[in-house]
Scaffold this motif. Structure first.
Motif, PDB file in Angstrom:
ATOM      1  N   ARG A  30     -15.575  17.388 -41.810  1.00  0.00           N
ATOM      2  CA  ARG A  30     -16.817  17.196 -41.061  1.00  0.00           C
ATOM      3  C   ARG A  30     -17.900  16.719 -42.022  1.00  0.00           C
ATOM      4  N   CYS A  31     -18.738  15.801 -41.532  1.00  0.00           N
ATOM      5  CA  CYS A  31     -19.916  15.388 -42.304  1.00  0.00           C
ATOM      6  C   CYS A  31     -20.927  14.773 -41.358  1.00  0.00           C
ATOM      7  N   ALA A  32     -22.178  14.759 -41.796  1.00  0.00           N
ATOM      8  CA  ALA A  32     -23.216  14.060 -41.043  1.00  0.00           C
ATOM      9  C   ALA A  32     -22.902  12.569 -41.111  1.00  0.00           C
ATOM     10  N   ILE A  33     -23.047  11.886 -40.006  1.00  0.00           N
ATOM     11  CA  ILE A  33     -22.745  10.449 -39.982  1.00  0.00           C
ATOM     12  C   ILE A  33     -23.575   9.703 -41.022  1.00  0.00           C
ATOM     13  N   ALA A  34     -24.780  10.172 -41.307  1.00  0.00           N
ATOM     14  CA  ALA A  34     -25.654   9.522 -42.289  1.00  0.00           C
ATOM     15  C   ALA A  34     -25.014   9.463 -43.677  1.00  0.00           C
ATOM     16  N   GLU A  35     -24.147  10.430 -44.009  1.00  0.00           N
ATOM     17  CA  GLU A  35     -23.484  10.424 -45.315  1.00  0.00           C
ATOM     18  C   GLU A  35     -22.539   9.235 -45.464  1.00  0.00           C
ATOM     19  N   ILE A  36     -21.930   8.810 -44.380  1.00  0.00           N
ATOM     20  CA  ILE A  36     -21.022   7.661 -44.398  1.00  0.00           C
ATOM     21  C   ILE A  36     -21.811   6.378 -44.667  1.00  0.00           C
ATOM     22  N   TYR A  37     -23.081   6.358 -44.249  1.00  0.00           N
ATOM     23  CA  TYR A  37     -23.915   5.162 -44.373  1.00  0.00           C
ATOM     24  C   TYR A  37     -24.907   5.214 -45.532  1.00  0.00           C
ATOM     25  N   GLU A  38     -24.728   6.131 -46.454  1.00  0.00           N
ATOM     26  CA  GLU A  38     -25.629   6.219 -47.601  1.00  0.00           C
ATOM     27  C   GLU A  38     -25.670   4.885 -48.345  1.00  0.00           C
ATOM     28  N   ASP A  39     -26.857   4.397 -48.656  1.00  0.00           N
ATOM     29  CA  ASP A  39     -27.097   3.143 -49.383  1.00  0.00           C
ATOM     30  C   ASP A  39     -26.721   1.887 -48.596  1.00  0.00           C
ATOM     31  N   VAL A  40     -26.548   1.995 -47.295  1.00  0.00           N
ATOM     32  CA  VAL A  40     -26.225   0.838 -46.451  1.00  0.00           C
ATOM     33  C   VAL A  40     -27.472   0.456 -45.657  1.00  0.00           C
ATOM     34  N   ILE A  41     -27.813  -0.830 -45.663  1.00  0.00           N
ATOM     35  CA  ILE A  41     -28.931  -1.324 -44.859  1.00  0.00           C
ATOM     36  C   ILE A  41     -28.399  -1.600 -43.463  1.00  0.00           C
ATOM     37  N   LEU A  42     -28.926  -0.865 -42.510  1.00  0.00           N
ATOM     38  CA  LEU A  42     -28.454  -0.953 -41.131  1.00  0.00           C
ATOM     39  C   LEU A  42     -29.315  -1.896 -40.309  1.00  0.00           C
ATOM     40  N   HIS A  85       2.684   2.859 -34.020  1.00  0.00           N
ATOM     41  CA  HIS A  85       4.114   3.065 -34.275  1.00  0.00           C
ATOM     42  C   HIS A  85       4.357   4.078 -35.396  1.00  0.00           C
ATOM     43  N   LEU A  86       3.324   4.434 -36.139  1.00  0.00           N
ATOM     44  CA  LEU A  86       3.455   5.432 -37.203  1.00  0.00           C
ATOM     45  C   LEU A  86       3.445   6.825 -36.577  1.00  0.00           C
ATOM     46  N   GLU A  87       4.593   7.490 -36.585  1.00  0.00           N
ATOM     47  CA  GLU A  87       4.684   8.815 -35.965  1.00  0.00           C
ATOM     48  C   GLU A  87       3.772   9.833 -36.628  1.00  0.00           C
ATOM     49  N   SER A  88       3.499   9.647 -37.921  1.00  0.00           N
ATOM     50  CA  SER A  88       2.661  10.591 -38.667  1.00  0.00           C
ATOM     51  C   SER A  88       1.176  10.427 -38.373  1.00  0.00           C
ATOM     52  N   LEU A  89       0.775   9.272 -37.848  1.00  0.00           N
ATOM     53  CA  LEU A  89      -0.651   8.981 -37.668  1.00  0.00           C
ATOM     54  C   LEU A  89      -1.251   9.867 -36.585  1.00  0.00           C
ATOM     55  N   GLN A  90      -2.294  10.605 -36.962  1.00  0.00           N
ATOM     56  CA  GLN A  90      -2.990  11.491 -36.027  1.00  0.00           C
ATOM     57  C   GLN A  90      -4.335  10.937 -35.597  1.00  0.00           C
ATOM     58  N   GLU A  91      -4.973  10.141 -36.499  1.00  0.00           N
ATOM     59  CA  GLU A  91      -6.276   9.577 -36.163  1.00  0.00           C
ATOM     60  C   GLU A  91      -6.411   8.164 -36.715  1.00  0.00           C
ATOM     61  N   TYR A  92      -7.029   7.309 -35.901  1.00  0.00           N
ATOM     62  CA  TYR A  92      -7.371   5.949 -36.287  1.00  0.00           C
ATOM     63  C   TYR A  92      -8.867   5.806 -36.065  1.00  0.00           C
ATOM     64  N   VAL A  93      -9.590   5.458 -37.128  1.00  0.00           N
ATOM     65  CA  VAL A  93     -11.046   5.458 -37.083  1.00  0.00           C
ATOM     66  C   VAL A  93     -11.582   4.054 -37.342  1.00  0.00           C
ATOM     67  N   LEU A  94     -12.505   3.620 -36.500  1.00  0.00           N
ATOM     68  CA  LEU A  94     -13.180   2.334 -36.656  1.00  0.00           C
ATOM     69  C   LEU A  94     -14.648   2.603 -36.946  1.00  0.00           C
ATOM     70  N   ILE A  95     -15.152   2.019 -38.034  1.00  0.00           N
ATOM     71  CA  ILE A  95     -16.531   2.242 -38.451  1.00  0.00           C
ATOM     72  C   ILE A  95     -17.275   0.913 -38.476  1.00  0.00           C
ATOM     73  N   SER A  96     -18.405   0.874 -37.813  1.00  0.00           N
ATOM     74  CA  SER A  96     -19.275  -0.303 -37.869  1.00  0.00           C
ATOM     75  C   SER A  96     -19.987  -0.300 -39.216  1.00  0.00           C
ATOM     76  N   PRO A  97     -20.078  -1.455 -39.889  1.00  0.00           N
ATOM     77  CA  PRO A  97     -20.774  -1.485 -41.173  1.00  0.00           C
ATOM     78  C   PRO A  97     -22.286  -1.693 -41.058  1.00  0.00           C
ATOM     79  N   ASP A  98     -22.781  -2.025 -39.852  1.00  0.00           N
ATOM     80  CA  ASP A  98     -24.197  -2.382 -39.748  1.00  0.00           C
ATOM     81  C   ASP A  98     -25.011  -1.531 -38.773  1.00  0.00           C
ATOM     82  N   ARG A  99     -24.389  -0.578 -38.097  1.00  0.00           N
ATOM     83  CA  ARG A  99     -25.114   0.384 -37.272  1.00  0.00           C
ATOM     84  C   ARG A  99     -24.308   1.679 -37.248  1.00  0.00           C
ATOM     85  N   MET A 100     -24.976   2.810 -37.077  1.00  0.00           N
ATOM     86  CA  MET A 100     -24.276   4.091 -37.135  1.00  0.00           C
ATOM     87  C   MET A 100     -23.387   4.270 -35.910  1.00  0.00           C
ATOM     88  N   SER A 101     -22.125   3.911 -36.093  1.00  0.00           N
ATOM     89  CA  SER A 101     -21.135   4.027 -35.025  1.00  0.00           C
ATOM     90  C   SER A 101     -19.759   4.264 -35.653  1.00  0.00           C
TER      91      SER A 101
END
Length: 193
Positions: A175-187, A128-144
């Motif tokens: 843009r970034c490598a997905i690995a940067e989002i998971y730095e220091d996270v045990i997957l 319902h937010l007219e301004s919203l262009q992207e909605y992102v869902l990130i898994s905390p335990d696997r690279m997704s």
């Protein structure tokens, strides 16, 4: 994470005043207040990583990055949520100290107890937010990373990213490598022999 519900209608004004002094956060849906539970180490680390990456990318642009404690208001349907990460580039949001009305990007880090809600009813509310262009869902335990991007026709298109890929968030030209989002996270994948 929804863990409790008030039995009485609370006005948006009462909710906002109460949140200023509350020791715990609450989300607000049509006059009902829902307490938020704590998050896992991985959840908090992923949220912090993506916030820092976005903050560094957007520094000096006029866009603001918020993590965990800033509310998104969806006035048209009487809702307030605490996204894990939110970006607004709209100057109108400068007038609101405790919530933002015009985010272009919202990111939620999933958990077992909230994944269905984040994918379903919460995403339906955010649309319902007219301004919203992207909605992102990130898994905390696997690279997704799943990026739902609004196209020119107003339809939401899924752009999924997995291990070894570059994540692209078009709303903020990031843009970034997905690995940067998971730095220091045990997957989970790393623990399987």
């Amino acid at each position: 994470m929804v863990v409790s519900q008030s039995e009485y209608y609370i006005s948006p004004e009462e909710y906002l005043e109460g949140e200023k002094v509350s020791e715990i956060k609450h989300e607000y849906i049509d006059g009902q207040v829902y307490a938020m539970a704590g998050a896992s180490d991985a959840h908090v680390t992923v949220s912090m990583n993506v916030s820092m990456l976005l903050r560094n990318h957007l520094r000096g642009s006029g866009c603001r990055v918020y993590m965990l404690d800033m509310k998104a208001q969806i006035d048209i349907i009487n809702r307030y949520f605490y996204p894990d990460v939110m970006v607004t580039c709209d100057t109108r949001d400068k007038e609101f100290e405790y919530f933002k009305r015009h985010p272009s990007l919202i990111i939620e880090v999933l958990s077992e107890s909230t994944e269905g809600y984040d994918r379903g009813k919460k995403f339906a509310s955010y649309r319902h937010l007219e301004s919203l262009q992207e909605y992102v869902l990130i898994s905390p335990d696997r690279m997704s990373v799943e990026c739902f991007r609004r196209n020119e026709d107003g339809h939401w298109v899924l752009y999924p990213y997995e291990k070894g890929e570059e994540v692209h968030l078009a709303s903020v030209d990031f843009r970034c490598a997905i690995a940067e989002i998971y730095e220091d996270v045990i997957l989970i994948d790393e623990n399987i022999s």
